[in-house]
Write a protein that holds these residues in place. Structure first.
Motif, PDB file in Angstrom:
ATOM      1  N   GLY A 265       0.835  -1.194   0.000  1.00 37.06           N
ATOM      2  CA  GLY A 265       0.000   0.000   0.000  1.00 37.06           C
ATOM      3  C   GLY A 265       0.866   1.238   0.000  1.00 37.06           C
ATOM      4  N   ASP A 266       0.639   2.119   0.954  1.00 41.92           N
ATOM      5  CA  ASP A 266       1.439   3.342   1.059  1.00 41.92           C
ATOM      6  C   ASP A 266       2.649   3.179   1.964  1.00 41.92           C
ATOM      7  OD1 ASP A 266      -0.392   4.700  -0.574  1.00 41.92           O
ATOM      8  OD2 ASP A 266      -1.643   5.276   1.136  1.00 41.92           O
ATOM      9  N   ALA A 267       2.811   2.011   2.558  1.00 35.43           N
ATOM     10  CA  ALA A 267       3.871   1.817   3.555  1.00 35.43           C
ATOM     11  C   ALA A 267       5.106   1.167   2.950  1.00 35.43           C
ATOM     12  CB  ALA A 267       3.350   0.965   4.714  1.00 35.43           C
ATOM     13  N   ARG A 268       6.256   1.644   3.402  1.00 32.82           N
ATOM     14  CA  ARG A 268       7.522   1.000   3.056  1.00 32.82           C
ATOM     15  C   ARG A 268       7.759  -0.126   4.067  1.00 32.82           C
ATOM     16  NH1 ARG A 268      11.013   3.372  -0.243  1.00 32.82           N
ATOM     17  NH2 ARG A 268      12.914   3.134   1.010  1.00 32.82           N
ATOM     18  N   VAL A 269       8.108  -1.307   3.566  1.00 27.90           N
ATOM     19  CA  VAL A 269       8.176  -2.508   4.401  1.00 27.90           C
ATOM     20  C   VAL A 269       9.607  -3.035   4.451  1.00 27.90           C
ATOM     21  CG1 VAL A 269       7.325  -4.855   4.758  1.00 27.90           C
ATOM     22  CG2 VAL A 269       5.805  -3.101   3.782  1.00 27.90           C
ATOM     23  N   LEU A 270      10.079  -3.272   5.665  1.00 31.30           N
ATOM     24  CA  LEU A 270      11.366  -3.931   5.879  1.00 31.30           C
ATOM     25  C   LEU A 270      11.115  -5.251   6.581  1.00 31.30           C
ATOM     26  CD1 LEU A 270      14.534  -3.273   5.648  1.00 31.30           C
ATOM     27  CD2 LEU A 270      14.390  -3.049   8.125  1.00 31.30           C
ATOM     28  N   CYS A 271      11.773  -6.304   6.127  1.00 38.17           N
ATOM     29  CA  CYS A 271      11.629  -7.636   6.721  1.00 38.17           C
ATOM     30  C   CYS A 271      12.939  -8.024   7.412  1.00 38.17           C
ATOM     31  CB  CYS A 271      11.289  -8.674   5.646  1.00 38.17           C
ATOM     32  SG  CYS A 271       9.823  -8.264   4.658  1.00 38.17           S
ATOM     33  N   THR A 272      12.825  -8.619   8.581  1.00 40.50           N
ATOM     34  CA  THR A 272      14.016  -9.066   9.287  1.00 40.50           C
ATOM     35  C   THR A 272      13.672 -10.273  10.149  1.00 40.50           C
ATOM     36  OG1 THR A 272      15.919  -8.290  10.579  1.00 40.50           O
ATOM     37  CG2 THR A 272      13.731  -7.595  11.336  1.00 40.50           C
ATOM     38  N   TYR A 273      14.668 -10.820  10.829  1.00 38.88           N
ATOM     39  CA  TYR A 273      14.461 -12.033  11.610  1.00 38.88           C
ATOM     40  C   TYR A 273      13.618 -11.761  12.861  1.00 38.88           C
ATOM     41  CZ  TYR A 273      18.155 -14.003   8.696  1.00 38.88           C
ATOM     42  OH  TYR A 273      18.901 -14.436   7.624  1.00 38.88           O
ATOM     43  N   HIS A 274      12.828 -12.744  13.233  1.00 38.88           N
ATOM     44  CA  HIS A 274      11.978 -12.643  14.421  1.00 38.88           C
ATOM     45  C   HIS A 274      12.850 -12.691  15.676  1.00 38.88           C
ATOM     46  CE1 HIS A 274       8.816 -13.615  17.312  1.00 38.88           C
ATOM     47  NE2 HIS A 274       7.930 -13.271  16.389  1.00 38.88           N
ATOM     48  N   PRO A 275      12.499 -11.933  16.713  1.00 38.31           N
ATOM     49  CA  PRO A 275      13.289 -11.984  17.945  1.00 38.31           C
ATOM     50  C   PRO A 275      13.446 -13.389  18.528  1.00 38.31           C
ATOM     51  CG  PRO A 275      11.811 -10.106  17.992  1.00 38.31           C
ATOM     52  CD  PRO A 275      11.460 -10.890  16.758  1.00 38.31           C
ATOM     53  N   SER A 276      12.435 -14.246  18.374  1.00 44.17           N
ATOM     54  CA  SER A 276      12.569 -15.614  18.886  1.00 44.17           C
ATOM     55  C   SER A 276      13.664 -16.368  18.137  1.00 44.17           C
ATOM     56  CB  SER A 276      11.237 -16.356  18.774  1.00 44.17           C
ATOM     57  OG  SER A 276      10.829 -16.480  17.422  1.00 44.17           O
ATOM     58  N   TYR A 277      13.873 -16.039  16.855  1.00 44.62           N
ATOM     59  CA  TYR A 277      14.967 -16.643  16.085  1.00 44.62           C
ATOM     60  C   TYR A 277      16.305 -16.181  16.655  1.00 44.62           C
ATOM     61  CZ  TYR A 277      18.027 -17.687  12.110  1.00 44.62           C
ATOM     62  OH  TYR A 277      19.046 -18.147  11.306  1.00 44.62           O
ATOM     63  N   LEU A 278      16.367 -14.923  17.075  1.00 46.04           N
ATOM     64  CA  LEU A 278      17.614 -14.404  17.637  1.00 46.04           C
ATOM     65  C   LEU A 278      17.951 -15.077  18.962  1.00 46.04           C
ATOM     66  CD1 LEU A 278      17.186 -10.572  16.952  1.00 46.04           C
ATOM     67  CD2 LEU A 278      18.194 -12.340  15.486  1.00 46.04           C
ATOM     68  N   LEU A 279      16.920 -15.454  19.715  1.00 42.01           N
ATOM     69  CA  LEU A 279      17.170 -16.159  20.974  1.00 42.01           C
ATOM     70  C   LEU A 279      17.814 -17.516  20.722  1.00 42.01           C
ATOM     71  CD1 LEU A 279      13.854 -15.361  22.888  1.00 42.01           C
ATOM     72  CD2 LEU A 279      16.108 -14.331  23.252  1.00 42.01           C
ATOM     73  N   ARG A 280      17.469 -18.133  19.594  1.00 39.13           N
ATOM     74  CA  ARG A 280      18.059 -19.436  19.245  1.00 39.13           C
ATOM     75  C   ARG A 280      19.364 -19.283  18.466  1.00 39.13           C
ATOM     76  NH1 ARG A 280      12.719 -19.929  17.492  1.00 39.13           N
ATOM     77  NH2 ARG A 280      13.421 -19.963  15.317  1.00 39.13           N
ATOM     78  N   ASN A 281      19.503 -18.147  17.776  1.00 36.11           N
ATOM     79  CA  ASN A 281      20.681 -17.917  16.924  1.00 36.11           C
ATOM     80  C   ASN A 281      21.226 -16.512  17.186  1.00 36.11           C
ATOM     81  OD1 ASN A 281      20.458 -20.377  14.852  1.00 36.11           O
ATOM     82  ND2 ASN A 281      18.406 -19.521  15.133  1.00 36.11           N
ATOM     83  N   PRO A 282      21.935 -16.330  18.307  1.00 32.40           N
ATOM     84  CA  PRO A 282      22.420 -14.986  18.672  1.00 32.40           C
ATOM     85  C   PRO A 282      23.298 -14.333  17.605  1.00 32.40           C
ATOM     86  CG  PRO A 282      22.656 -16.517  20.508  1.00 32.40           C
ATOM     87  CD  PRO A 282      22.271 -17.339  19.314  1.00 32.40           C
ATOM     88  N   SER A 283      23.950 -15.132  16.772  1.00 31.38           N
ATOM     89  CA  SER A 283      24.837 -14.550  15.760  1.00 31.38           C
ATOM     90  C   SER A 283      24.072 -13.720  14.729  1.00 31.38           C
ATOM     91  CB  SER A 283      25.615 -15.657  15.039  1.00 31.38           C
ATOM     92  OG  SER A 283      24.726 -16.549  14.374  1.00 31.38           O
ATOM     93  N   ALA A 284      22.751 -13.940  14.632  1.00 32.00           N
ATOM     94  CA  ALA A 284      21.937 -13.189  13.662  1.00 32.00           C
ATOM     95  C   ALA A 284      21.574 -11.798  14.162  1.00 32.00           C
ATOM     96  CB  ALA A 284      20.671 -13.973  13.327  1.00 32.00           C
ATOM     97  N   LYS A 285      21.934 -11.491  15.406  1.00 28.27           N
ATOM     98  CA  LYS A 285      21.606 -10.162  15.938  1.00 28.27           C
ATOM     99  C   LYS A 285      22.268  -9.056  15.135  1.00 28.27           C
ATOM    100  CE  LYS A 285      20.786 -11.553  20.753  1.00 28.27           C
ATOM    101  NZ  LYS A 285      21.220 -11.407  22.160  1.00 28.27           N
ATOM    102  N   LYS A 286      23.467  -9.305  14.644  1.00 23.65           N
ATOM    103  CA  LYS A 286      24.165  -8.286  13.845  1.00 23.65           C
ATOM    104  C   LYS A 286      23.375  -7.965  12.580  1.00 23.65           C
ATOM    105  CE  LYS A 286      28.511  -7.107  11.578  1.00 23.65           C
ATOM    106  NZ  LYS A 286      27.798  -6.582  10.395  1.00 23.65           N
ATOM    107  N   GLN A 287      22.821  -9.009  11.939  1.00 31.06           N
ATOM    108  CA  GLN A 287      22.052  -8.779  10.726  1.00 31.06           C
ATOM    109  C   GLN A 287      20.784  -7.978  11.017  1.00 31.06           C
ATOM    110  OE1 GLN A 287      22.243 -13.109   9.973  1.00 31.06           O
ATOM    111  NE2 GLN A 287      22.674 -12.563   7.847  1.00 31.06           N
ATOM    112  N   VAL A 288      20.147  -8.275  12.138  1.00 32.88           N
ATOM    113  CA  VAL A 288      18.951  -7.514  12.506  1.00 32.88           C
ATOM    114  C   VAL A 288      19.320  -6.067  12.810  1.00 32.88           C
ATOM    115  CG1 VAL A 288      17.138  -7.264  14.255  1.00 32.88           C
ATOM    116  CG2 VAL A 288      17.668  -9.519  13.318  1.00 32.88           C
ATOM    117  N   TRP A 289      20.440  -5.866  13.483  1.00 31.34           N
ATOM    118  CA  TRP A 289      20.855  -4.501  13.781  1.00 31.34           C
ATOM    119  C   TRP A 289      21.168  -3.734  12.495  1.00 31.34           C
ATOM    120  CZ3 TRP A 289      19.928  -0.885  16.760  1.00 31.34           C
ATOM    121  CH2 TRP A 289      20.761   0.221  16.929  1.00 31.34           C
ATOM    122  N   ASP A 290      21.774  -4.409  11.528  1.00 30.70           N
ATOM    123  CA  ASP A 290      22.011  -3.776  10.224  1.00 30.70           C
ATOM    124  C   ASP A 290      20.683  -3.394   9.570  1.00 30.70           C
ATOM    125  OD1 ASP A 290      24.747  -4.031  10.470  1.00 30.70           O
ATOM    126  OD2 ASP A 290      24.867  -5.885   9.304  1.00 30.70           O
TER     127      ASP A 290
END
Length: 283
Positions: free
Chosen positions: A244-269
């Motif tokens: 619609g009118d919204a710009r959408v960004l997709c990233t990893y779910h926080p529960s995924y980060l709890l299982r895979n802490p190394s992905a936190k850098k990608q989410v922060w990016d």
């Protein structure tokens, strides 16, 4: 004849072991041995192989195909008249939007479209936050903590999300937060396509009322079902898409980060990219 007797004994053993389906097997007739110079008749199909193939086919027939499970594979029911009436109201101010969201939440609270979810839920989990927010966060579905408290993202994943929000220089009450589903799936399984389709008008209603400029989809389930795509969040992240009118960004779910802490850098990016698009440089 000994071969036929052995086959019958084998089939009887399978029946006694609990196999409820056995194909009808035509046993070969006993014929005289071919004379010298005659061609040997072709052997009939091995009955054990026939049994295995038939059982495999029967099992496969029960399994859904990838087409059955892909986002958008189910048919959404016609919108409720009550929903259409709410969305037809004028909602320009924050007060009008809050009133519209409350009315929509009341409709959701009595929803019985997904019988299993309605029977197992403690309560529906509609959404929370600023009704006039520029930013909307969308997750997948309530978990046990959310089902108990009636608010999205309040468990361990929600606590991590709060830290991400703070690191971005935002406050949780500035954002509007909701999910693809408003009922907890049993065992926290992924939402089924028909469940998503049944709940879609409520998600669309929330987006229409809040009218955010930016949306973050947390996880593959949210991204695929909002955008009606099949790519994983790993392929969708790091770029802006449009709904619609919204710009959408997709990233990893926080529960995924709890299982895979190394992905936190990608989410922060991803969040730095998101905030930069909003005019804020996180460094």
């Amino acid at each position: 004849m000994a071969g036929s007797r052995n086959i019958r004994q084998f089939l009887q053993l399978l029946k006694s072991s609990g196999v409820s389906y056995l194909p009808t097997v035509v046993l070969p007739e006993v014929t005289a041995r071919p004379r010298m110079g005659q061609k040997k008749a072709a052997n009939p199909r091995n009955p054990v192989t026939a049994l295995a193939d038939a059982t495999k086919a029967k099992t496969a027939a029960k399994l859904p195909t990838s087409a059955d499970l892909r986002p958008g594979s189910a048919t959404a029911p016609p919108p409720l008249e009550a929903t259409k009436a709410v969305l037809a109201e004028v909602m320009e101010t924050a007060e009008q939007k809050q009133d519209g969201l409350l009315k929509l939440a009341d409709i959701v609270a009595s929803c019985q479209r997904c019988e299993k979810l309605a029977d197992s839920r403690r309560q529906t989990v509609f959404g929370v936050g600023n009704p006039d927010a520029e930013i909307m966060f969308i997750g997948e579905a309530p978990g046990a903590d959310e089902d108990r408290q009636g608010e999205p993202f309040v468990g361990a994943a929600g606590q991590l999300l709060n830290k991400i929000i703070e690191a971005c220089g935002l406050r949780r009450d500035e954002i509007y937060i909701c999910n693809i589903l408003r009922c907890r799936p049993p065992g926290n399984r992924n939402p089924l396509p028909q469940e998503v389709a049944n709940c879609r008008e409520f998600l669309d209603g929330q987006i229409k009322i809040v009218n955010p400029t930016h949306i973050v989809c947390w996880g593959t389930v949210a991204a695929q079902n909002l955008l009606q795509v099949t790519e994983s969040v790993g392929r969708l992240r790091g770029q802006f898409l449009q709904h619609g009118d919204a710009r959408v960004l997709c990233t990893y779910h926080p529960s995924y980060l709890l299982r895979n802490p190394s992905a936190k850098k990608q989410v922060w990016d991803d969040m730095k990219l998101f905030m930069k698009d909003r005019g804020v440089d996180l460094g």
